[in-house]
Design a protein around this motif. Structure first.
Motif, PDB file in Angstrom:
ATOM      1  N   GLY A  16       0.781  -1.222   0.000  1.00  0.00           N
ATOM      2  CA  GLY A  16       0.000   0.000   0.000  1.00  0.00           C
ATOM      3  C   GLY A  16       0.811   1.270   0.000  1.00  0.00           C
ATOM      4  O   GLY A  16       0.335   2.324   0.463  1.00  0.00           O
ATOM      5  N   THR A  17       2.026   1.218  -0.533  1.00  0.00           N
ATOM      6  CA  THR A  17       2.892   2.411  -0.537  1.00  0.00           C
ATOM      7  C   THR A  17       3.200   2.904  -1.953  1.00  0.00           C
ATOM      8  O   THR A  17       4.169   3.624  -2.164  1.00  0.00           O
ATOM      9  CB  THR A  17       4.210   2.103   0.203  1.00  0.00           C
ATOM     10  OG1 THR A  17       4.854   0.965  -0.419  1.00  0.00           O
ATOM     11  CG2 THR A  17       3.953   1.803   1.668  1.00  0.00           C
ATOM     12  N   LEU A  18       2.367   2.515  -2.919  1.00  0.00           N
ATOM     13  CA  LEU A  18       2.603   2.945  -4.294  1.00  0.00           C
ATOM     14  C   LEU A  18       2.611   4.468  -4.427  1.00  0.00           C
ATOM     15  O   LEU A  18       3.437   5.034  -5.140  1.00  0.00           O
ATOM     16  CB  LEU A  18       1.528   2.376  -5.215  1.00  0.00           C
ATOM     17  CG  LEU A  18       1.839   1.074  -5.950  1.00  0.00           C
ATOM     18  CD1 LEU A  18       0.630   0.632  -6.747  1.00  0.00           C
ATOM     19  CD2 LEU A  18       3.051   1.230  -6.851  1.00  0.00           C
ATOM     20  N   ASP A  19       1.679   5.125  -3.755  1.00  0.00           N
ATOM     21  CA  ASP A  19       1.603   6.581  -3.875  1.00  0.00           C
ATOM     22  C   ASP A  19       2.916   7.229  -3.443  1.00  0.00           C
ATOM     23  O   ASP A  19       3.412   8.162  -4.098  1.00  0.00           O
ATOM     24  CB  ASP A  19       0.455   7.120  -3.023  1.00  0.00           C
ATOM     25  CG  ASP A  19      -0.907   6.763  -3.597  1.00  0.00           C
ATOM     26  OD1 ASP A  19      -1.092   5.598  -3.988  1.00  0.00           O
ATOM     27  OD2 ASP A  19      -1.761   7.649  -3.658  1.00  0.00           O
ATOM     28  N   VAL A  20       3.473   6.736  -2.360  1.00  0.00           N
ATOM     29  CA  VAL A  20       4.729   7.293  -1.849  1.00  0.00           C
ATOM     30  C   VAL A  20       5.871   7.008  -2.817  1.00  0.00           C
ATOM     31  O   VAL A  20       6.671   7.890  -3.154  1.00  0.00           O
ATOM     32  CB  VAL A  20       5.047   6.719  -0.456  1.00  0.00           C
ATOM     33  CG1 VAL A  20       6.413   7.201   0.019  1.00  0.00           C
ATOM     34  CG2 VAL A  20       3.962   7.118   0.529  1.00  0.00           C
ATOM     35  N   LEU A  21       5.964   5.757  -3.292  1.00  0.00           N
ATOM     36  CA  LEU A  21       7.066   5.388  -4.171  1.00  0.00           C
ATOM     37  C   LEU A  21       7.018   6.170  -5.476  1.00  0.00           C
ATOM     38  O   LEU A  21       8.019   6.749  -5.910  1.00  0.00           O
ATOM     39  CB  LEU A  21       7.028   3.882  -4.444  1.00  0.00           C
ATOM     40  CG  LEU A  21       8.220   3.304  -5.208  1.00  0.00           C
ATOM     41  CD1 LEU A  21       8.451   1.854  -4.812  1.00  0.00           C
ATOM     42  CD2 LEU A  21       8.018   3.364  -6.723  1.00  0.00           C
ATOM     43  N   VAL A  22       5.855   6.187  -6.130  1.00  0.00           N
ATOM     44  CA  VAL A  22       5.750   6.879  -7.415  1.00  0.00           C
ATOM     45  C   VAL A  22       5.962   8.376  -7.226  1.00  0.00           C
ATOM     46  O   VAL A  22       6.563   9.039  -8.082  1.00  0.00           O
ATOM     47  CB  VAL A  22       4.389   6.581  -8.081  1.00  0.00           C
ATOM     48  CG1 VAL A  22       4.192   7.420  -9.333  1.00  0.00           C
ATOM     49  CG2 VAL A  22       4.308   5.095  -8.429  1.00  0.00           C
ATOM     50  N   GLY A  23       5.519   8.910  -6.118  1.00  0.00           N
ATOM     51  CA  GLY A  23       5.741  10.325  -5.856  1.00  0.00           C
ATOM     52  C   GLY A  23       7.193  10.688  -5.683  1.00  0.00           C
ATOM     53  O   GLY A  23       7.567  11.859  -5.809  1.00  0.00           O
ATOM     54  N   SER A  24       8.024   9.674  -5.417  1.00  0.00           N
ATOM     55  CA  SER A  24       9.456   9.939  -5.195  1.00  0.00           C
ATOM     56  C   SER A  24      10.318   9.665  -6.419  1.00  0.00           C
ATOM     57  O   SER A  24      11.547   9.785  -6.356  1.00  0.00           O
ATOM     58  CB  SER A  24       9.966   9.071  -4.036  1.00  0.00           C
ATOM     59  OG  SER A  24       9.978   7.699  -4.399  1.00  0.00           O
ATOM     60  N   LEU A  25       9.708   9.285  -7.550  1.00  0.00           N
ATOM     61  CA  LEU A  25      10.489   8.946  -8.734  1.00  0.00           C
ATOM     62  C   LEU A  25      11.137  10.169  -9.366  1.00  0.00           C
ATOM     63  O   LEU A  25      12.119  10.051 -10.083  1.00  0.00           O
ATOM     64  CB  LEU A  25       9.613   8.229  -9.769  1.00  0.00           C
ATOM     65  CG  LEU A  25       9.091   6.850  -9.361  1.00  0.00           C
ATOM     66  CD1 LEU A  25       8.206   6.279 -10.460  1.00  0.00           C
ATOM     67  CD2 LEU A  25      10.230   5.900  -9.045  1.00  0.00           C
ATOM     68  N   GLY A  26      10.576  11.348  -9.130  1.00  0.00           N
ATOM     69  CA  GLY A  26      11.157  12.577  -9.662  1.00  0.00           C
ATOM     70  C   GLY A  26      10.795  12.797 -11.119  1.00  0.00           C
ATOM     71  O   GLY A  26       9.937  12.132 -11.691  1.00  0.00           O
TER      72      GLY A  26
END
Length: 327
Positions: A167-177
């Protein structure tokens, strides 16, 4: 030109996939190098592109990559984002269609394309032939990098999968830059979306790790089936360190002279294979292999002879002598 915001909501509630498509890496690399937007492209990759491109096709390349913000989606080598593996690039090149290119140029520029696109609009088939040859030349030399990057791409797929499960997709994708950013349930895109796209609709989201630079960054919001984003592949530095010995010293003199595809065809021709057998052996589509055979035949190095339903390849005396000299 202003940007736009595409609302998608929580990423764990929308169709999302990770694509290892090599065509995206190839196009991203050429785009960065040939538009001059290369601060994050390592020197070996910049040199690879510039040394691979045939000078005779410079005009086609300058048309596609004259602008640092737009290139036709029809040429981006990402028609089938579900495809993977080395064969995806020849398949993408074979699928290029004059009508698709003309339609996109018309949508972008109307009836009066700018000067750099007039030759393509007037003679789209000849333009695409030159584009295919130039792109394939780069791809043949990029293959060692892509092959070395594949385990890192698989690891990235696992990382995205783990984020989906936890459930951490939002965080991961938000950090891709990159210029296209995800936050608060929406992707913010730096350029205006086609058709004023504001909602995801029936599109799925596809993330594409790119082995083309430390700041590689591309996206497409032009299709009605997918909204896709490219971002730098984690571990690219190690990929380049691993590939450096084989990329710089592994090419024999025949490959240096003819390129990987044509050198592979000549080597295979000593067994007098069929055209389709040769294409499978060196990882090309039959139409791409046929194109390279045409060039080798015109150079007096190869003969093609029909035997029943098959076309068999034979070395000429000149081709046989070249093999003996350079291998």
């Amino acid at each position: 030109m202003g940007g736009c915001s595409v609302h998608v909501g929580r990423l764990d509630r929308v169709p999302l996939a990770v694509s290892p498509h090599p065509g995206a890496t190839l196009f991203s690399l050429m785009f960065q190098v040939l538009t001059g937007t290369t601060p994050g492209v390592p020197a070996p990759l910049r040199a690879l592109v510039r040394q691979s491109l045939p000078p005779s096709h410079a005009a086609a390349m300058s048309a596609v990559f004259a602008s640092a913000c737009w290139a036709p989606d029809a040429l981006s080598l990402t028609r089938d984002l579900d495809a993977g593996g080395e064969a995806a690039v020849p398949a993408e090149l074979d699928a290029l269609e004059p009508d698709a290119l003309l339609a996109e140029l018309h949508r972008q520029f109307g009836d009066t394309p700018p000067a750099r696109w007039r030759a393509a609009a007037a003679r789209p088939r000849e333009f695409l032939d030159a584009y295919r040859a130039a792109v394939y030349a780069v791809w043949q030399n990029l293959l060692p990098v892509w092959r070395t990057a594949e385990p890192y791409v698989r690891r990235e797929q696992e990382r995205i999968g783990l984020a989906a499960v936890t459930g951490t997709l939002d965080v991961l994708v938000g950090s891709l830059g990159g210029r296209a950013r995800y936050a608060d349930g929406a992707f913010t895109l730096p350029h205006e979306c086609p058709h004023h796209l504001a909602e995801l609709g029936q599109r799925r989201v596809v993330l594409v790790p790119l082995a083309s630079g430390y700041s590689a960054d591309t996206y497409s919001a032009e299709r009605d089936d997918v909204l896709w984003f490219g971002y730098p592949l984690p571990g690219l530095g190690q990929v380049l360190a691993d590939v450096a010995p084989q990329a710089t010293t592994g090419a024999d003199r025949l490959t240096t002279l003819l390129g990987r595809a044509r050198a592979g065809i000549l080597r295979s021709a000593r067994r007098r294979p069929s055209l389709s057998e040769t294409a499978r052996h060196i990882g090309l589509s039959v139409s791409t292999a046929s194109y390279h055979c045409d060039q080798l035949t015109e150079s007096g190095l190869l003969l093609r002879q029909r035997q029943g339903q098959q076309v068999r390849l034979h070395l000429t005396e000149r081709g046989d002598a070249l093999l003996d000299l350079l291998t």
